[in-house]
Scaffold this active site. Structure first.
Site, mmCIF file in Angstrom:
data_model
loop_
_atom_site.group_PDB
_atom_site.id
_atom_site.type_symbol
_atom_site.label_atom_id
_atom_site.label_comp_id
_atom_site.label_asym_id
_atom_site.label_seq_id
_atom_site.Cartn_x
_atom_site.Cartn_y
_atom_site.Cartn_z
ATOM 1 N N LYS A 121 12.553 27.317 4.021
ATOM 2 C CA LYS A 121 12.984 28.485 3.245
ATOM 3 C C LYS A 121 11.866 29.505 3.056
ATOM 4 O O LYS A 121 12.124 30.670 2.803
ATOM 5 C CB LYS A 121 13.575 28.048 1.907
ATOM 6 C CG LYS A 121 14.913 27.366 2.126
ATOM 7 C CD LYS A 121 15.681 27.076 0.868
ATOM 8 C CE LYS A 121 17.047 26.506 1.204
ATOM 9 N NZ LYS A 121 16.967 25.209 1.923
HETATM 10 C C1 LIG Z 1 17.911 24.647 2.719
HETATM 11 C C2 LIG Z 1 17.506 23.539 3.618
HETATM 12 C C3 LIG Z 1 18.330 23.108 4.686
HETATM 13 C C4 LIG Z 1 19.691 23.694 4.962
HETATM 14 O O1 LIG Z 1 19.653 25.018 5.410
HETATM 15 P P1 LIG Z 1 20.965 25.934 5.287
HETATM 16 O O2 LIG Z 1 20.515 27.273 5.699
HETATM 17 O O3 LIG Z 1 21.378 25.873 3.840
HETATM 18 O O4 LIG Z 1 21.985 25.349 6.190
HETATM 19 C C5 LIG Z 1 17.861 22.083 5.500
HETATM 20 N N1 LIG Z 1 16.685 21.481 5.262
HETATM 21 C C6 LIG Z 1 15.877 21.854 4.258
HETATM 22 C C7 LIG Z 1 14.601 21.124 4.034
HETATM 23 C C8 LIG Z 1 16.251 22.900 3.407
HETATM 24 O O5 LIG Z 1 15.443 23.257 2.406
#
Ligand SMILES: *Cc1c(COP(=O)(O)O)cnc(C)c1O
Length: 540
Positions: A113
């Site tokens: 993120k």
């Molecule tokens: C948010 C997140 C995901 C999922 O991503 P999306 O965009 O919500 O599908 C997968 N792995 C981690 C570690 C995340 O923080």
């Protein structure tokens, strides 16, 4: 480039308005009025581009130069990715001849993120500073108050994205004592004056409810100009398209000269569908992707959609007496959180009931299956999405037309991975010829990649997106590798940045009850304060 809502509202927004608004007033998500094509010579021209160069190239296709000039965009992007520890920003690593991992966790909080939130924070600041520069003396300055709730795994990325940004305050609520010590420390050791960690005595659902009430309170919302930084924000999707392009070039450079990589599959651990949706945009722009693989954990609404065409919170095909069959997770006896229907898994950042960004894909699928001229098709798509989302809201389910499902299957496949498979996958990749320690989210994708590979043609390459550093989810990783004598967590996993984190200075505000009025009081007393005015820790 202008943006409009997936639910058919006529209004067209600039990029700036889109980013500052987040969710459209009709409840829809903003999408660009068209998907731009890549420049004719992109393959040769972009080949040696760095992450920053590629960001500028890709993002400028979606942002009018009179909104953000190329020079300004470059500055924003450079600043955003200077916080990453790896020179490639998102490096590509080879696991075997056909499998590569794209590591997205080299940012400040060790999770994917960061890629989007580092940019989003700088965009917020850029827009606010520009708006405020035109204000006359005595006129009120524009500010934003970002509010969010976290169960621990994602709050820090928002905090690091917004720390120290002018005209922005951020309040992140977490359930006190229910967040892992490392994740709590990642948040509370950020002591910038505009960052406020609020520890609520209660559950994660309590925290989420409080945040919802704050947004629903029109007066409070207007006074403090509340903003969310959740994964539906268009800038987050856009920022994430870049590493699909970068990894394509990095894959090419790691393969023998002249290798044709027309068949490239991206395998993405998926929750809210933001990460993989960025891959869909990259594909639609012209990146030669054969398939996007949706890898879900036991919260498998998406995997079920690709199997049946039904998009439903509760699996209606499950045997047993209705909803409880799913809630009790027949196979492993795991309990669902009773209030929300989410199952707690070893990959908590993917624990969702519905996937918010899936609505954007639905719009494109509806558009593809609509008839008439461009404008008519757009209207029809908006109406269709609006109807489907109303069904979801009313009934928790919608059955999509067969042609829509068929369109979805052209670009995607989906697999669901259990916790047991996740643990076994961590172990098997650690014990392979090129030992790799995957976090549980990445392991979900690795497991899915193995399933899909069985039916792949021999010249298909798989790029598996790795979304978190294993140290962030130490419990699951240690559990998976407990029987491996050669495994040593401190030596093999723990990054130096995490050492000593628990002993660093912290700042956190305790809230004694899950009560929205108490949280309002905290926000009111702290918004706009400058460094020095805030005492180390407080309590309400
Ligand atoms: C948010 C997140 C995901 C999922 O991503 P999306 O965009 O919500 O599908 C997968 N792995 C981690 C570690 C995340 O923080």
């Amino acid at each position: 480039m202008k943006y409009f809502s997936t639910r058919g509202r006529d209004e067209r927004l600039s990029f700036e308005e889109t980013v500052l608004t987040g969710l459209a007033p009709d409840g829809g998500l903003y999408i660009p009025e068209h998907i731009p094509a890549l420049p004719e010579n992109w393959k040769s021209e972009w080949r040696s581009y760095s992450f920053v160069d590629l960001s500028v190239a890709v993002l400028s296709l979606y942002i009018s130069p009179d909104e953000i000039s190329q020079a300004e965009l470059r500055q924003l992007v450079e600043k955003s990715y200077s916080t990453f520890r790896h020179p490639d920003v998102t490096p590509l690593k080879k696991l075997d001849d056909k499998t590569y991992v794209l590591e997205l966790f080299h940012g400040p909080t060790f999770a994917f993120k960061d890629v989007a939130l580092q940019l989003l924070g700088n965009l917020f600041e850029f827009f606010l500073l520009r708006r405020n520069a035109t204000k006359s003396e005595g006129e009120a300055q524009e500010r934003l108050t970002v509010v969010g709730a976290t169960s621990g795994d994602t709050g820090s990325a928002a905090i690091y994205g917004l720390r120290g940004k002018a005209n922005v305050s951020i309040f992140i609520l977490h359930p006190k004592g229910r967040v892992s010590p490392i994740q709590e420390a990642q948040m509370t050791t950020v002591t910038d004056a505009n960052v406020h960690n609020v520890a609520v005595k209660g559950t994660f659902d309590d925290c989420q409810d409080i945040v919802k009430s704050l947004f629903a309170d029109k007066e409070f919302n207007a006074t403090h100009r509340l903003a969310a930084v959740n994964s539906i924000n268009w800038a987050r999707i856009l920022a994430q398209t870049v590493y699909y392009f970068l990894s394509y070039f990095h894959l090419q450079s790691q393969l023998p000269e002249g290798t044709n990589i027309e068949l490239i599959q991206y395998v993405v651990p998926t929750g809210n569908f933001g990460d993989i949706l960025a891959g869909y945009y990259a594909k639609r722009m012209g990146l030669p992707v054969s398939k996007l693989v949706v890898a879900t954990n036991e919260n498998d609404i998406l995997a079920r959609f690709w199997k049946s065409g039904k998009y439903e919170k509760v699996d209606s095909s499950a045997t047993g007496p209705g909803p409880t069959a799913v809630a009790n997770g027949a196979s492993d006896g795991k309990q669902a959180a009773a209030s929300s229907g989410v199952k707690e898994t070893l990959s908590p950042a993917m624990d969702i009931v519905v996937s918010s960004n899936f609505e954007r894909l639905l719009w494109y699928l509806a558009f593809e299956n609509a008839t008439g001229a461009q404008g008519e098709k757009q209207k029809e798509a908006g109406r269709a999405v609006n109807g489907w989302m109303s069904s979801m809201k009313a009934d928790g389910r919608v059955e999509l037309p067969i042609p829509v499902l068929e369109s979805a299957r052209k670009d995607f496949v989906a697999e669901r991975i259990s916790d047991d498979e996740t643990l076994a996958t961590i172990k098997s990749f650690f014990e392979s010829d090129v030992p790799y320690i995957a976090d549980p989210h990445t392991a979900v994708a690795l497991a899915a990649s193995r399933i899909v590979a069985k039916t792949n043609s021999p010249n298909t390459y798989q790029v598996v997106l790795s979304t978190a550093h294993p140290a962030k989810f130490s419990e699951a990783v240690s559990r998976a590798l407990a029987g491996s004598p050669q495994f040593n967590f401190d030596r093999d996993v723990l990054p130096k940045e995490f050492r000593g984190l628990l002993d660093m200075e912290k700042r956190v505000i305790d809230v004694e009850r899950p009560d929205v009025e108490l949280v309002k009081g905290v926000i009111e007393s702290l918004v706009g304060h400058q460094a020095g005015e805030i005492k180390k820790s407080g309590s309400v």
